[in-house]
Write a protein that holds these residues in place. Structure first.
Motif, mmCIF file in Angstrom:
data_model
loop_
_atom_site.group_PDB
_atom_site.id
_atom_site.type_symbol
_atom_site.label_atom_id
_atom_site.label_comp_id
_atom_site.label_asym_id
_atom_site.label_seq_id
_atom_site.Cartn_x
_atom_site.Cartn_y
_atom_site.Cartn_z
ATOM 1 N N ALA A 118 0.832 -1.211 0.000
ATOM 2 C CA ALA A 118 0.000 0.000 0.000
ATOM 3 C C ALA A 118 0.866 1.260 0.000
ATOM 4 O O ALA A 118 0.555 2.241 -0.676
ATOM 5 C CB ALA A 118 -0.921 -0.009 1.215
ATOM 6 N N GLU A 119 1.975 1.200 0.741
ATOM 7 C CA GLU A 119 2.877 2.357 0.829
ATOM 8 C C GLU A 119 3.453 2.705 -0.541
ATOM 9 O O GLU A 119 3.448 3.863 -0.961
ATOM 10 C CB GLU A 119 4.001 2.042 1.814
ATOM 11 C CG GLU A 119 4.763 3.269 2.251
ATOM 12 C CD GLU A 119 5.661 2.984 3.454
ATOM 13 O OE1 GLU A 119 6.781 3.494 3.435
ATOM 14 O OE2 GLU A 119 5.247 2.257 4.372
ATOM 15 N N ILE A 122 0.618 3.984 -2.981
ATOM 16 C CA ILE A 122 0.031 5.302 -2.725
ATOM 17 C C ILE A 122 1.061 6.427 -2.854
ATOM 18 O O ILE A 122 0.723 7.536 -3.242
ATOM 19 C CB ILE A 122 -0.619 5.308 -1.306
ATOM 20 C CG1 ILE A 122 -1.961 4.585 -1.366
ATOM 21 C CG2 ILE A 122 -0.804 6.710 -0.773
ATOM 22 C CD1 ILE A 122 -2.689 4.532 -0.046
ATOM 23 N N GLN A 123 2.334 6.125 -2.538
ATOM 24 C CA GLN A 123 3.369 7.161 -2.455
ATOM 25 C C GLN A 123 3.463 8.091 -3.683
ATOM 26 O O GLN A 123 3.614 9.301 -3.529
ATOM 27 C CB GLN A 123 4.737 6.530 -2.161
ATOM 28 C CG GLN A 123 5.799 7.522 -1.662
ATOM 29 C CD GLN A 123 5.334 8.329 -0.452
ATOM 30 O OE1 GLN A 123 4.956 7.771 0.560
ATOM 31 N NE2 GLN A 123 5.329 9.643 -0.581
ATOM 32 N N ALA A 131 2.834 9.365 2.697
ATOM 33 C CA ALA A 131 1.394 9.087 2.573
ATOM 34 C C ALA A 131 0.747 8.958 3.951
ATOM 35 O O ALA A 131 1.338 8.380 4.859
ATOM 36 C CB ALA A 131 1.194 7.798 1.779
ATOM 37 N N ASN A 133 -1.732 7.615 7.004
ATOM 38 C CA ASN A 133 -1.939 6.229 7.441
ATOM 39 C C ASN A 133 -3.280 5.642 7.015
ATOM 40 O O ASN A 133 -3.358 4.471 6.666
ATOM 41 C CB ASN A 133 -1.832 6.139 8.967
ATOM 42 C CG ASN A 133 -0.510 5.531 9.391
ATOM 43 O OD1 ASN A 133 0.144 4.839 8.609
ATOM 44 N ND2 ASN A 133 -0.105 5.796 10.609
ATOM 45 N N LYS A 136 -3.583 4.319 3.498
ATOM 46 C CA LYS A 136 -2.626 3.207 3.400
ATOM 47 C C LYS A 136 -3.237 1.930 3.979
ATOM 48 O O LYS A 136 -3.195 0.856 3.377
ATOM 49 C CB LYS A 136 -1.355 3.575 4.176
ATOM 50 C CG LYS A 136 -0.090 2.899 3.680
ATOM 51 C CD LYS A 136 1.072 3.143 4.611
ATOM 52 C CE LYS A 136 1.490 4.595 4.648
ATOM 53 N NZ LYS A 136 2.655 4.810 5.539
ATOM 54 N N LYS A 137 -3.854 2.057 5.160
ATOM 55 C CA LYS A 137 -4.455 0.878 5.806
ATOM 56 C C LYS A 137 -5.674 0.381 5.029
ATOM 57 O O LYS A 137 -5.886 -0.825 4.909
ATOM 58 C CB LYS A 137 -4.853 1.221 7.247
ATOM 59 C CG LYS A 137 -3.667 1.340 8.190
ATOM 60 C CD LYS A 137 -4.116 1.405 9.637
ATOM 61 C CE LYS A 137 -2.904 1.485 10.551
ATOM 62 N NZ LYS A 137 -3.254 1.354 11.961
ATOM 63 N N SER A 298 4.883 -2.666 -6.043
ATOM 64 C CA SER A 298 3.578 -3.055 -5.478
ATOM 65 C C SER A 298 3.052 -4.324 -6.136
ATOM 66 O O SER A 298 2.569 -5.237 -5.466
ATOM 67 C CB SER A 298 2.549 -1.929 -5.670
ATOM 68 O OG SER A 298 2.883 -0.835 -4.874
#
Length: 479
Positions: A118-119, A122-123, A131, A133, A136-137, A298
Motif C-alpha cells: 500500500a505504501e 500510494i506514495q 502518505a 496512514n 494506506k491501511k 507493489s
C-alpha cells in the motif's frame, strides 16, 4: 455432508514444472532487491568487489538449504510436508508448537507485506510528503481481501497471476541488469571506474563479512516453499529438484547483474543513502519512468502476498488433517481450496493491519522461524540414521545439511548476542504458550461440542466439505 458436484473434492496433483518454477521465483524475489541491497554493501565497508562476492556466496548458501527442503518434500510429498516432517521426527507436541508459530507468523507477514504494498502504491500520489496512514491501511485491507478471494478460487486460478508476476519481476530486473551491462560495454569512465577498482576499498573484518552474508541471505530466503505444496505437484520426486535447479541459478544471475548495474550508475555512498535503490537508479538513468517503479514493486509484492496466504492456509489444512486443529480446517470448497484456513489467515492479517504496532513483533518471530529450520535439518540427520531404508528419490549431499544447520544456528544466536532484548524472551514464552492449548485439547482430547456445531454451520454457510481422499492416500498417486 458431501457436495453434489459430480466430482471428487480434494487437493489435486495438477501443478507441474512451470508452475513450481514460477512459485519458487515469486517466493524468493520480494521487494528486497528493488528496495535495499545496501545492507550487504554497508557491512562490506563499501568494498564493491567484496559485496559482489558475498552475493555469490549467499546464492550458494541458499541453494544448500533449499536442497535440504527438497529432500523433505520428495520423501514426504504431502501438502505442508515440512509440518508433517517435524511431527514424524519430533512428535506431535513439537509439531503443534511449529503450527502455533505459523498461525501467527503467517498473518503477521501477510499484514506487513500488504502495508508495504500500500505504501509503494500510494506514495506516487503524495510526491512531496509521506502518505497518510488511513488510506494506506484501507488499501492494504482491500488488497488482502482480494488476495483471499483469489486464493479461495483454487490454485489453478492463480497460475495466470503467477506467470504475469514472474514476467513483471524478471522484466524489471532484466531491464535494470541489461542497462547496466550496456553502460559497462559502452565504457564510459564514470560507469566503468567503480568496477575496475572493485577491491580497492578497505576490507571488512570477519564479523562484518558474516553480518553482510546474513543481509544477502535474507534476499534469497523462501527456497523451501515447495514443501508447502508438495501434495499438489505432479511427480514431486522429479518436479521439486528440477524447479530448484532452474529457479535459483536464474535468480542468482539476475541478482548479481542488478547489483552490478546499481553500482555502475550510483556510488556506494548514494546506494547507502537511498531508501529504494531501484527508484534512485531509475531517476538517474530514465527519469521519466521513475513513477512506474513504485507500482512495479507493489505488483511484485501482490504476488508474494497471494503465495504467502496460500502457504499459510496449507499448514492449517494439514494440521486439521492430523487432528491438531478443528475439523473445519480440513474442509475444501468446490474449487478444492481450504476456504476456512484462507479465511482465518486473511482475518488475522486484517487485525494485524488495523493494530499496526503488532507488526514490529514479526522481526522477532523470524528468529523463531530460524529455530524451526534448524530443527528440520536435525530431523534430516535423525531420519538418515534411524530410517536408512526410507524411500528417498532425492538425497541431499550431507555436508549441505550441516551448512544449513550452521546458518540457522547463527540466525538464532547472533540476534541474542548482538542485542539481547526482552522481546526475545517474550517470543520464546509465546512459543511455549502453545502447550497450554496442546495439553488439554490434543493430548487429553477434551471435546468442544460447540466446535462441532460450528463446523456443521460453516459447511452449510460456505458450501464446503471434508475432502474425499486423504493427503497421504493422494500422495501415493502422483509420486
Amino acid at each position: 455432508m458431501t457436495m453434489d458436484t459430480g466430482k471428487k473434492i480434494q487437493l489435486k496433483r495438477k501443478l507441474g514444472y512451470f508452475w513450481g518454477t514460477n512459485f519458487l521465483i515469486i517466493n524468493i524475489i520480494g521487494a528486497g532487491i528493488f528496495v535495499s541491497p545496501k545492507g550487504v554493501l554497508e557491512y562490506s565497508c563499501m568494498n564493491v568487489g567484496v559485496s559482489l562476492c558475498i552475493w555469490a556466496v549467499c546464492a550458494v548458501l541458499s541453494m544448500t538449504s533449499t536442497l535440504c527442503f527438497a529432500e523433505i518434500g520428495v520423501a514426504f510429498p504431502y501438502t505442508g510436508a515440512h509440518y508433517y516432517f517435524i511431527k514424524r521426527c519430533f512428535g506431535p507436541s513439537i509439531a503443534f508448537l511449529r503450527l502455533w508459530t505459523s498461525l501467527f507468523l503467517g498473518p503477521g507477514v501477510t499484514a506487513s507485506q500488504a502495508l508495504l504494498l500500500a505504501e509503494y502504491g500510494i506514495q506516487p500520489f503524495y510526491p512531496s510528503c509521506s502518505a497518510p496512514n488511513l488510506p494506506k491501511k484501507c488499501l492494504a485491507l482491500a488488497v488482502l481481501w482480494i488476495v483471499g478471494i483469489l486464493n479461495s478460487r483454487g490454485v489453478k486460478e492463480l497460475s495466470w497471476l503467477q506467470s504475469v508476476s514472474t514476467m513483471l519481476k524478471m522484466g524489471i530486473l532484466g531491464f535494470i541488469s541489461l542497462s547496466g551491462v550496456f553502460m559497462l560495454v559502452r565504457g564510459k569512465k564514470e560507469n566503468v571506474g567503480r568496477l575496475q577498482n572493485a577491491f580497492d576499498a578497505e576490507f571488512p573484518e570477519i564479523s562484518q563479512v558474516i553480518e553482510a552474508v546474513f543481509q544477502g541471505y535474507f534476499a534469497f530466503s523462501g527456497g523451501g516453499c515447495l514443501t508447502y505444496v508438495a501434495g499438489e505437484l505432479k511427480k514431486p520426486n522429479k518436479t521439486i529438484p528440477k524447479c530448484i535447479f532452474t529457479a535459483l541459478p536464474l535468480v542468482t544471475v539476475v541478482y548479481l547483474l542488478a547489483n552490478i548495474s546499481y553500482l555502475a550508475v550510483l556510488t556506494p555512498r548514494e546506494i547507502l543513502a537511498s531508501d529504494a535503490v531501484a527508484i534512485t537508479w531509475t531517476d538517474r538513468v530514465i527519469p521519466r519512468l521513475t513513477w512506474t517503479v513504485p507500482f512495479a514493486i507493489s505488483a511484485s509484492l501482490f504476488s508474494n502476498l497471494v503465495i504467502n496466504v496460500l502457504e499459510s492456509a496449507r499448514v492449517a489444512y494439514t494440521a486439521g488433517q492430523h487432528g491438531q486443529l478443528p475439523l473445519m480446517f480440513t474442509t475444501l470448497n468446490v474449487h478444492s481450496s481450504p476456504f476456512i484456513a484462507v479465511l482465518l489467515n486473511v482475518s488475522m492479517g486484517s487485525i494485524a493491519i488495523v493494530l499496526t504496532n503488532l507488526i514490529g513483533l514479526i522481526n522477532y518471530l523470524y528468529f523463531v522461524a530460524s529455530i524451526w529450520t534448524m530443527l528440520s535439518m536435525i530431523g534430516i540427520l535423525k531420519l538418515r540414521y534411524q530410517e536408512p531404508n526410507l524411500h528417498r528419490p532425492y538425497k541431499v549431499f550431507l555436508p549441505f545439511v550441516f551448512i544449513a544447520m550452521t546458518i540457522s544456528l547463527c540466525l538464532v544466536l547472533i540476534p541474542l548476542v548482538k542485542s539481547p532484548k526482552m522481546h526475545y524472551i517474550y517470543v520464546l514464552l509465546f512459543l511455549l504458550s502453545g502447550l497450554l492449548f496442546y495439553m488439554p485439547l490434543i493430548h487429553f482430547k477434551v471435546k468442544l461440542v460447540w466446535f462441532e456445531k460450528l463446523t456443521c454451520y460453516l459447511q452449510l454457510l460456505f458450501n464446503i466439505c471434508i475432502p474425499d481422499v486423504s493427503d497421504e492416500q493422494m500422495s501415493e498417486v502422483g509420486n
